[in-house]
Enzyme design. Structure first.
Site, PDB file in Angstrom:
ATOM      1  CE  LYS A  16       1.011   1.492   4.283  1.00 26.47           C
ATOM      2  NZ  LYS A  16       1.690   2.737   4.579  1.00 26.47           N
ATOM      3  N   PRO A 104       9.354  -3.910   0.095  1.00 24.56           N
ATOM      4  CG  PRO A 104       9.681  -1.588  -0.041  1.00 24.56           C
ATOM      5  CD  PRO A 104       8.930  -2.735  -0.679  1.00 24.56           C
ATOM      6  CB  VAL A 105      11.896  -5.452   5.217  1.00 25.35           C
ATOM      7  CG1 VAL A 105      11.736  -5.583   6.728  1.00 25.35           C
ATOM      8  CG2 VAL A 105      11.653  -6.791   4.535  1.00 25.35           C
ATOM      9  N   GLY A 108       7.503   1.422   4.796  1.00 25.72           N
ATOM     10  CA  GLY A 108       6.309   2.273   4.767  1.00 25.72           C
ATOM     11  C   GLY A 108       5.286   1.785   3.754  1.00 25.72           C
ATOM     12  CG  MET A 109       5.842   0.808   0.344  1.00 29.84           C
ATOM     13  SD  MET A 109       6.330   0.443  -1.331  1.00 29.84           S
ATOM     14  CE  MET A 109       4.741   0.377  -2.152  1.00 29.84           C
ATOM     15  N   GLY A 111       4.520  -4.187   4.291  1.00 31.76           N
ATOM     16  CA  GLY A 111       4.853  -5.549   3.881  1.00 31.76           C
ATOM     17  C   GLY A 111       4.530  -6.588   4.951  1.00 31.76           C
ATOM     18  CB  ALA A 114       1.274  -7.402   2.606  1.00 32.29           C
ATOM     19  CG  ASP A 146      -0.927   0.101   7.707  1.00 29.24           C
ATOM     20  OD1 ASP A 146      -1.838   0.928   7.910  1.00 29.24           O
ATOM     21  OD2 ASP A 146       0.238   0.412   7.412  1.00 29.24           O
TER      22      ASP A 146
HETATM   23  C1  LIG Z   1       2.370   4.655   9.207  1.00 31.82           C
HETATM   24  C2  LIG Z   1       1.372   3.666   8.648  1.00 31.82           C
HETATM   25  C3  LIG Z   1       0.488   4.412   7.631  1.00 31.82           C
HETATM   26  O1  LIG Z   1      -0.387   3.538   6.952  1.00 31.82           O
HETATM   27  O2  LIG Z   1       1.942   2.559   7.966  1.00 31.82           O
HETATM   28  P1  LIG Z   1       3.473   2.188   7.601  1.00 31.82           P
HETATM   29  O3  LIG Z   1       3.988   3.342   6.815  1.00 31.82           O
HETATM   30  O4  LIG Z   1       4.228   1.969   8.855  1.00 31.82           O
HETATM   31  O5  LIG Z   1       3.387   0.949   6.752  1.00 31.82           O
HETATM   32  C4  LIG Z   1       0.484   3.071   9.764  1.00 31.82           C
HETATM   33  O6  LIG Z   1      -0.137   4.073  10.525  1.00 31.82           O
HETATM   34  C5  LIG Z   1       1.235   2.119  10.670  1.00 31.82           C
HETATM   35  O7  LIG Z   1       0.482   0.967  10.754  1.00 31.82           O
HETATM   36  P2  LIG Z   1       1.095  -0.402  11.316  1.00 31.82           P
HETATM   37  O8  LIG Z   1       2.490  -0.578  10.771  1.00 31.82           O
HETATM   38  O9  LIG Z   1       0.085  -1.473  11.089  1.00 31.82           O
HETATM   39  O10 LIG Z   1       1.239  -0.007  12.815  1.00 31.82           O
HETATM   40  P3  LIG Z   1       0.914  -0.811  14.159  1.00 31.82           P
HETATM   41  O11 LIG Z   1       1.683  -2.090  14.141  1.00 31.82           O
HETATM   42  O12 LIG Z   1      -0.548  -0.837  14.430  1.00 31.82           O
HETATM   43  O13 LIG Z   1       1.606   0.187  15.193  1.00 31.82           O
HETATM   44  C6  LIG Z   1       3.008   0.328  15.281  1.00 31.82           C
HETATM   45  C7  LIG Z   1       3.283   1.587  16.069  1.00 31.82           C
HETATM   46  O14 LIG Z   1       3.038   2.738  15.236  1.00 31.82           O
HETATM   47  C8  LIG Z   1       2.471   3.790  15.983  1.00 31.82           C
HETATM   48  N1  LIG Z   1       1.115   4.102  15.473  1.00 31.82           N
HETATM   49  C9  LIG Z   1       0.532   3.301  14.551  1.00 31.82           C
HETATM   50  C10 LIG Z   1      -0.713   3.620  14.030  1.00 31.82           C
HETATM   51  C11 LIG Z   1      -1.348   4.784  14.522  1.00 31.82           C
HETATM   52  N2  LIG Z   1      -2.568   5.153  14.080  1.00 31.82           N
HETATM   53  N3  LIG Z   1      -0.747   5.563  15.452  1.00 31.82           N
HETATM   54  C12 LIG Z   1       0.490   5.244  15.923  1.00 31.82           C
HETATM   55  O15 LIG Z   1       1.037   5.970  16.753  1.00 31.82           O
HETATM   56  C13 LIG Z   1       2.437   3.316  17.428  1.00 31.82           C
HETATM   57  O16 LIG Z   1       3.664   3.720  18.022  1.00 31.82           O
HETATM   58  C14 LIG Z   1       2.406   1.803  17.295  1.00 31.82           C
HETATM   59  O17 LIG Z   1       2.933   1.133  18.411  1.00 31.82           O
HETATM   60  N1  LIG Z   2       6.413 -10.799   7.492  1.00 35.59           N
HETATM   61  C1  LIG Z   2       7.128  -9.699   7.732  1.00 35.59           C
HETATM   62  N2  LIG Z   2       7.650  -8.990   6.711  1.00 35.59           N
HETATM   63  C2  LIG Z   2       8.345  -7.862   6.961  1.00 35.59           C
HETATM   64  N3  LIG Z   2       8.617  -7.371   8.183  1.00 35.59           N
HETATM   65  C3  LIG Z   2       8.119  -8.029   9.230  1.00 35.59           C
HETATM   66  C4  LIG Z   2       7.358  -9.212   9.049  1.00 35.59           C
HETATM   67  N4  LIG Z   2       6.975  -9.624  10.262  1.00 35.59           N
HETATM   68  C5  LIG Z   2       7.482  -8.764  11.150  1.00 35.59           C
HETATM   69  N5  LIG Z   2       8.188  -7.796  10.557  1.00 35.59           N
HETATM   70  C6  LIG Z   2       8.845  -6.668  11.248  1.00 35.59           C
HETATM   71  O1  LIG Z   2       8.043  -5.503  11.024  1.00 35.59           O
HETATM   72  C7  LIG Z   2       8.841  -4.360  10.784  1.00 35.59           C
HETATM   73  C8  LIG Z   2       8.060  -3.420   9.851  1.00 35.59           C
HETATM   74  O2  LIG Z   2       8.055  -4.000   8.581  1.00 35.59           O
HETATM   75  P1  LIG Z   2       7.079  -3.650   7.358  1.00 35.59           P
HETATM   76  O3  LIG Z   2       5.701  -4.075   7.655  1.00 35.59           O
HETATM   77  O4  LIG Z   2       7.743  -4.233   6.159  1.00 35.59           O
HETATM   78  O5  LIG Z   2       7.214  -2.084   7.227  1.00 35.59           O
HETATM   79  P2  LIG Z   2       6.315  -0.802   7.462  1.00 35.59           P
HETATM   80  O6  LIG Z   2       5.688  -0.923   8.853  1.00 35.59           O
HETATM   81  O7  LIG Z   2       7.290   0.323   7.357  1.00 35.59           O
HETATM   82  O8  LIG Z   2       5.304  -0.744   6.382  1.00 35.59           O
HETATM   83  C9  LIG Z   2      10.146  -4.911  10.198  1.00 35.59           C
HETATM   84  O9  LIG Z   2      11.245  -4.147  10.605  1.00 35.59           O
HETATM   85  C10 LIG Z   2      10.233  -6.336  10.729  1.00 35.59           C
HETATM   86  O10 LIG Z   2      11.111  -6.423  11.822  1.00 35.59           O
END
Ligand SMILES: C[C@@](CO)(OP(=O)(O)O)[C@H](O)COP(=O)(O)OP(=O)(O)OC[C@H]1O[C@@H](n2ccc(N)nc2=O)[C@H](O)[C@@H]1O
Ligand SMILES: Nc1ncnc2c1ncn2[C@@H]1O[C@H](COP(=O)(O)OP(=O)(O)O)[C@@H](O)[C@H]1O
Length: 308
Positions: A16, A104-105, A108-109, A111, A114, A146
């Site tokens: 995403k 990518p791990v 911010g997408m 993964g 997913a 997510d």
């Molecule tokens: C920033 C976003 C944007 O879509 O995605 P990524 O770029 O990481 O993929 C999301 O909010 C990430 O979602 P996700 O990666 O599922 O986060 P979670 O495991 O629920 O939370 C990880 C940590 O991110 C912070 N968190 C997450 C979601 C949210 N609405 N507020 C937060 O403050 C919190 O510190 C939480 O402990």
């Molecule tokens: N199946 C998985 N694939 C990728 N990362 C994972 C997985 N399970 C746990 N993780 C942990 O989650 C962290 C966030 O990874 P990822 O979901 O790829 O990125 P983001 O939260 O930036 O979208 C990674 O640093 C990794 O340690």
């Protein structure tokens, strides 16, 4: 008589990007209140669930070395959460997961999210549960903010902590170039950095998503481009200043606009069409501002069974 072992199930799951990410206040549970517009992209992971052997997880592909191979893997946690949800926790002990990563791990997408969504759907089929996607989404929300979106895919407005979803009309296909950075960024650290920036000053906020939703409905990338916005971008750049150069390079290469995806560090560039995306990708790859470049399109569907 021994029960037959069901055949393996492979599910393909999209990445995403956040076309719009407005971060509000910190809630009592520590999460930030969000208004976000997700779009699922054709850059995917594949998750295969196999029954009848030892449990465990194998990971290959993009960034595989930095993915946990134990109970910290979000897909492994998803298997356990589903088994518990249906009152059969012992089932999780007999599932092996094979994950092929294209996303990518820590990019911010989403993964990891997913892979969790893929594991939920794969095990639901493997175990013959025939659960509705909405029921899987309830389990998904307990695993991460997510994860529900990775099940549904398409384009959606997310509220709450990002897990409450409403589908959004998005006409036509949009073409993207993705720039992967050398290393990932930790999501909690990026939210923490935004809190710090907001305590110290008043970084710009993206506001409401209405104009962006209208642009999506029009299907016109030229209308959408200036409306892309992400409140976490300033925080990601603060932690990784080189992203500023990457964002500039994509636009110089001919993209309509660039934005940091979610918590970064992947940068997503919107292009006018598929040919333009290929040209932008080639030029960006030669600019030396990122590790790898990919083209992708969206919206695409959420987790779905992949027939070999
Ligand atoms: C920033 C976003 C944007 O879509 O995605 P990524 O770029 O990481 O993929 C999301 O909010 C990430 O979602 P996700 O990666 O599922 O986060 P979670 O495991 O629920 O939370 C990880 C940590 O991110 C912070 N968190 C997450 C979601 C949210 N609405 N507020 C937060 O403050 C919190 O510190 C939480 O402990
Ligand atoms: N199946 C998985 N694939 C990728 N990362 C994972 C997985 N399970 C746990 N993780 C942990 O989650 C962290 C966030 O990874 P990822 O979901 O790829 O990125 P983001 O939260 O930036 O979208 C990674 O640093 C990794 O340690």
């Amino acid at each position: 008589m021994l029960a037959a072992v069901p055949p393996p199930v492979t599910v393909r799951v999209p990445s995403k990007i956040n076309l719009h990410l407005s971060v509000g206040d910190v809630r009592d549970d520590g999460y930030h209140e969000l208004t976000t517009v997700f779009q699922a992209l054709s850059l995917t992971d594949e998750v295969t669930a196999l029954a009848g052997g030892d449990s465990g997880v194998e990971v290959s592909g993009e960034g595989a070395r930095s993915v946990p191979k134990n109970e910290d893997n979000l897909a492994v946690r998803a298997v356990r959460a589903l088994a518990e949800h249906v009152g059969r926790p012992e089932r999780a002990e007999r599932v092996r997961l094979v994950i092929r990563k294209g996303i990518p791990v820590a990019g911010g997408m989403a993964g990891g999210s997913a892979d969790a969504a893929g594991a939920l759907l794969a095990c639901s089929i493997l175990w013959g549960l025939d659960l509705h996607r909405d029921e899987l989404a309830e389990v998904a929300a307990t695993l991460g903010s997510d994860v529900p979106f990775a099940l549904y895919g398409g384009t959606a407005l997310g509220t709450g902590r990002g897990e409450q979803l409403v589908p959004v009309l998005s006409r036509h296909t949009f073409h993207w170039v993705l720039a992967f950075d050398q290393r990932g960024l930790s999501t909690p650290k990026v939210y923490g950095e935004l809190d710090r920036l907001r305590e110290a000053g008043d970084p710009p906020r993206v506001g409401a998503p209405e104009a962006l939703l209208e642009a999506l409905a029009s299907g016109d990338p030229h209308r959408l481009a200036p409306l892309l916005g992400n409140d976490l971008q300033a925080a990601a750049i603060s932690l990784r200043p080189g992203l500023r150069r990457t964002l500039r390079a994509g636009v110089t290469a001919g993209a309509l606009a660039g934005v940091v995806s979610g918590s970064g560090p992947t940068c997503a560039f919107l292009c006018s069409d598929a040919d333009s995306a290929l040209k932008v990708a080639a030029e960006l790859a030669g600019a030396g501002v990122c590790r790898t470049v990919r083209v992708a399109h969206g919206p695409v569907p959420g987790a779905r069974v992949h027939e070999e």
